[in-house]
Design a protein around this motif. Structure first.
Motif, short mmCIF file in Angstrom:
data_model
loop_
_atom_site.label_atom_id
_atom_site.label_comp_id
_atom_site.label_asym_id
_atom_site.label_seq_id
_atom_site.Cartn_x
_atom_site.Cartn_y
_atom_site.Cartn_z
N ALA A 67 0.87 -1.11 0.09
CA ALA A 67 0.10 -0.02 -0.08
C ALA A 67 0.95 1.08 0.06
CB ALA A 67 -1.03 0.12 1.44
N ASN A 68 2.21 1.18 0.35
CA ASN A 68 3.00 2.11 0.12
C ASN A 68 3.63 2.19 -0.93
OD1 ASN A 68 6.04 3.12 0.11
ND2 ASN A 68 5.56 3.38 2.06
N LYS A 69 3.12 3.39 -1.94
CA LYS A 69 3.38 3.56 -3.37
C LYS A 69 4.87 4.06 -3.38
CE LYS A 69 -0.04 6.15 -4.50
NZ LYS A 69 -0.97 6.22 -3.30
N GLU A 70 5.26 4.71 -2.38
CA GLU A 70 6.45 5.45 -2.31
C GLU A 70 7.59 4.38 -2.62
OE1 GLU A 70 3.67 8.27 -0.75
OE2 GLU A 70 4.27 6.09 -0.07
N ALA A 71 7.45 3.00 -2.08
CA ALA A 71 8.43 2.17 -2.18
C ALA A 71 8.87 1.81 -3.57
CB ALA A 71 8.16 0.74 -1.48
N LEU A 72 7.89 2.03 -4.56
CA LEU A 72 8.02 1.87 -6.05
C LEU A 72 8.60 2.99 -6.64
CD1 LEU A 72 5.55 -0.55 -7.28
CD2 LEU A 72 7.97 -0.93 -7.47
N VAL A 73 7.94 4.22 -6.27
CA VAL A 73 8.42 5.43 -6.65
C VAL A 73 9.80 5.78 -6.32
CG1 VAL A 73 7.72 7.98 -6.55
CG2 VAL A 73 6.02 6.37 -6.73
N VAL A 74 10.16 5.82 -5.14
CA VAL A 74 11.53 5.81 -4.73
C VAL A 74 12.43 4.90 -5.13
CG1 VAL A 74 13.25 6.39 -2.68
CG2 VAL A 74 10.78 7.26 -2.57
N GLY A 75 12.33 3.53 -4.99
CA GLY A 75 12.99 2.52 -4.97
C GLY A 75 13.08 1.82 -6.43
N GLY A 76 11.95 1.92 -7.36
CA GLY A 76 11.90 1.77 -8.62
C GLY A 76 12.58 0.46 -8.81
N GLU A 77 13.60 0.49 -9.87
CA GLU A 77 14.51 -0.83 -10.38
C GLU A 77 14.97 -1.58 -9.36
OE1 GLU A 77 16.95 -0.06 -13.62
OE2 GLU A 77 15.51 1.06 -14.87
N LEU A 78 15.65 -0.76 -8.32
CA LEU A 78 16.14 -1.46 -7.11
C LEU A 78 15.19 -2.42 -6.52
CD1 LEU A 78 18.82 -2.05 -5.29
CD2 LEU A 78 17.95 0.23 -4.07
N PHE A 79 14.11 -1.81 -6.15
CA PHE A 79 13.08 -2.33 -5.41
C PHE A 79 12.48 -3.74 -5.90
CE2 PHE A 79 8.67 -3.03 -4.32
CZ PHE A 79 8.70 -3.42 -2.97
N MET A 80 12.17 -3.65 -7.46
CA MET A 80 11.82 -4.67 -8.22
C MET A 80 12.67 -5.80 -8.34
SD MET A 80 8.58 -4.15 -8.76
CE MET A 80 8.35 -5.54 -9.68
N ASP A 81 14.25 -5.40 -8.52
CA ASP A 81 15.23 -6.55 -8.49
C ASP A 81 15.18 -6.96 -7.26
OD1 ASP A 81 15.86 -5.44 -11.14
OD2 ASP A 81 17.72 -4.62 -10.41
N THR A 82 15.10 -6.43 -6.20
CA THR A 82 15.12 -6.94 -4.68
C THR A 82 13.85 -8.25 -4.44
OG1 THR A 82 15.85 -5.03 -3.71
CG2 THR A 82 15.20 -6.69 -2.34
N VAL A 83 12.76 -7.72 -4.90
CA VAL A 83 11.44 -8.48 -5.04
C VAL A 83 11.92 -9.98 -5.77
CG1 VAL A 83 9.08 -9.03 -5.91
CG2 VAL A 83 9.73 -6.71 -4.57
N ARG A 84 12.38 -9.69 -7.07
CA ARG A 84 12.90 -11.01 -7.87
C ARG A 84 13.79 -11.75 -7.23
NH1 ARG A 84 11.43 -7.18 -12.03
NH2 ARG A 84 13.30 -6.21 -11.70
N ALA A 85 14.90 -11.33 -6.71
CA ALA A 85 15.90 -11.81 -6.27
C ALA A 85 15.72 -12.48 -4.83
CB ALA A 85 17.07 -10.89 -5.79
#
Length: 393
Positions: A125-143
């Motif tokens: 529900a925290n949209k800022e995790a993706l807005v701020v984290g972007g590719e780094l956040f998505m890479d962490t989710v996948r890894a």
């Protein structure tokens, strides 16, 4: 069936309270493992009394100490922790199955990354995790092998409208259409907004939300952030995302497919619906929300957003096409500007000016780590505070 153990980050906010309401309706399916809040000690005490979590986290030592004393006085077993490290602990703990990430702002990024690294079912529900984290956040989710489920009503609607296999999305999606209510000033002229008060900006016509998110809805910066979030969640290009004004807030978003068909998700404007979807997916459970009655609903209308009334919306596409890290700068600037407005230090119609000036002042480069993101966030906040002082009401 074993009960799902849930950590709720931001449990005293509107999304957190709604999450606990859904959990309470299904005691056979869910149990609360941990809760967190910033300063609302009395509300946290009441939640601990009802759900008896193993841990409760407060942002500061004084609030944690007060909560611990009250828990002892009431003979409640919950253990109290404090600070950012504690948030990461309860988000990544080996006994946790799911994490509801409902902390508003960039402060929620660290525990979201911790949950992703630990491979949790992450209800975002925290949209800022993706807005701020972007590719780094998505890479962490996948890894980490985490399961990422969007809780924003718009992104949940898109998720529900898409095929279950994400590998097919790229070939099937033509366009994602995010709906927006238009907030409380949808019918106003842009030149009438100078004297808007925080109370007026927070009076959303359809949704019950926190103050910061309500102001973002009034400026439509919430929709700009959601465009950025959709880009990362669904792997589409910025030009494949469109925003339309839908004042009734019944159609929560739509997907247009390559064959020109459109699938939409409809429902009452109640956050318990996407929360129930996230908690139970791929199953469906009772959310507590009212049912739609199509016999009495009336007309559903759609219109393009007014660029003069909502100038901040275009910043989403600008930031996505700019160097990586620009979206983090935009988020930090907006958080500072909204706080200044809520504190009555900045006029409502100057929030956009602070955001623009900060984007121009802070150079962006691709963040390679959480430390890089936090440094960029701090630099942007400093620039935004300086801009807010120059534009002070």
């Amino acid at each position: 069936m074993a009960r799902q153990r849930v950590t709720v980050l931001g449990s005293t906010g509107s999304v957190g309270v709604s999450t606990l309401d859904v959990i309470a309706r299904h005691p056979e399916r869910f149990e609360v493992f941990a809760l967190s809040a910033a300063t609302k000690v009395d509300e946290m005490l009441a939640q601990c009394a009802r759900f008896t979590p193993r841990f409760a986290v407060m942002a500061s030592a004084p609030h944690a100490d007060r909560l611990a004393a009250l828990l002892r006085d009431n003979a409640l077993p919950t253990r109290v922790l404090q600070g950012e490290g504690a948030l990461e602990t309860i988000a990544s703990h080996e006994d946790v199955d799911s994490v509801m990430a409902a902390i508003v702002g960039a402060a929620g990024l660290g525990p979201c990354l911790a949950a992703a690294r630990a491979g949790k079912r992450l209800l975002l529900a925290n949209k800022e995790a993706l807005v701020v984290g972007g590719e780094l956040f998505m890479d962490t989710v996948r890894a980490g092998g985490a399961t990422l489920l969007p809780i924003d009503s718009e992104h949940s609607a898109i998720f529900q409208s898409l095929p279950e296999d994400p590998s097919t999305w790229a070939q099937r999606i033509d366009k994602i259409i995010l709906t927006a209510s238009g907030g409380p000033f949808r019918t106003r002229r842009a030149d009438t907004l100078a004297n808007v008060t925080p109370e007026q900006a927070c009076a959303h016509p359809n949704w019950v939300m926190g103050r910061k998110i309500s102001v973002d809805s009034a400026t439509m910066m919430n929709k700009a952030l959601e465009v950025i979030e959709a880009r990362h969640l669904f792997g589409v290009m910025p030009e494949q995302i469109e925003v339309v004004i839908h004042p009734q807030s019944v159609v929560h978003s739509m997907v247009q497919f390559t064959d020109a068909s459109v699938i939409a998700q409809l429902g009452t404007p109640d956050m318990r619906v996407p929360i129930a979807v996230g908690l139970a997916w791929p199953h469906r459970i009772e959310s507590g929300a009212a049912r739609l009655d199509f016999r009495t609903m009336g007309a559903l209308t759609f219109a393009p957003p007014d660029d003069a009334l909502f100038p901040g919306l275009a910043l989403a596409w600008h930031a996505l096409r700019a160097p990586p890290g620009t979206t983090a700068v935009l988020n930090a600037a907006n958080e500072v500007a909204v706080e200044a407005f809520l504190d009555r230090r900045l006029r409502f119609d100057r929030i956009h000016a602070v955001n623009m000036e900060t984007l121009e002042a802070v150079p962006s480069s691709k963040p390679a780590s959480l430390a890089d993101l936090l440094a960029l966030d701090a630099m942007a906040r400093s620039a935004a505070n300086a801009a807010a002082m120059r534009f002070a009401a």
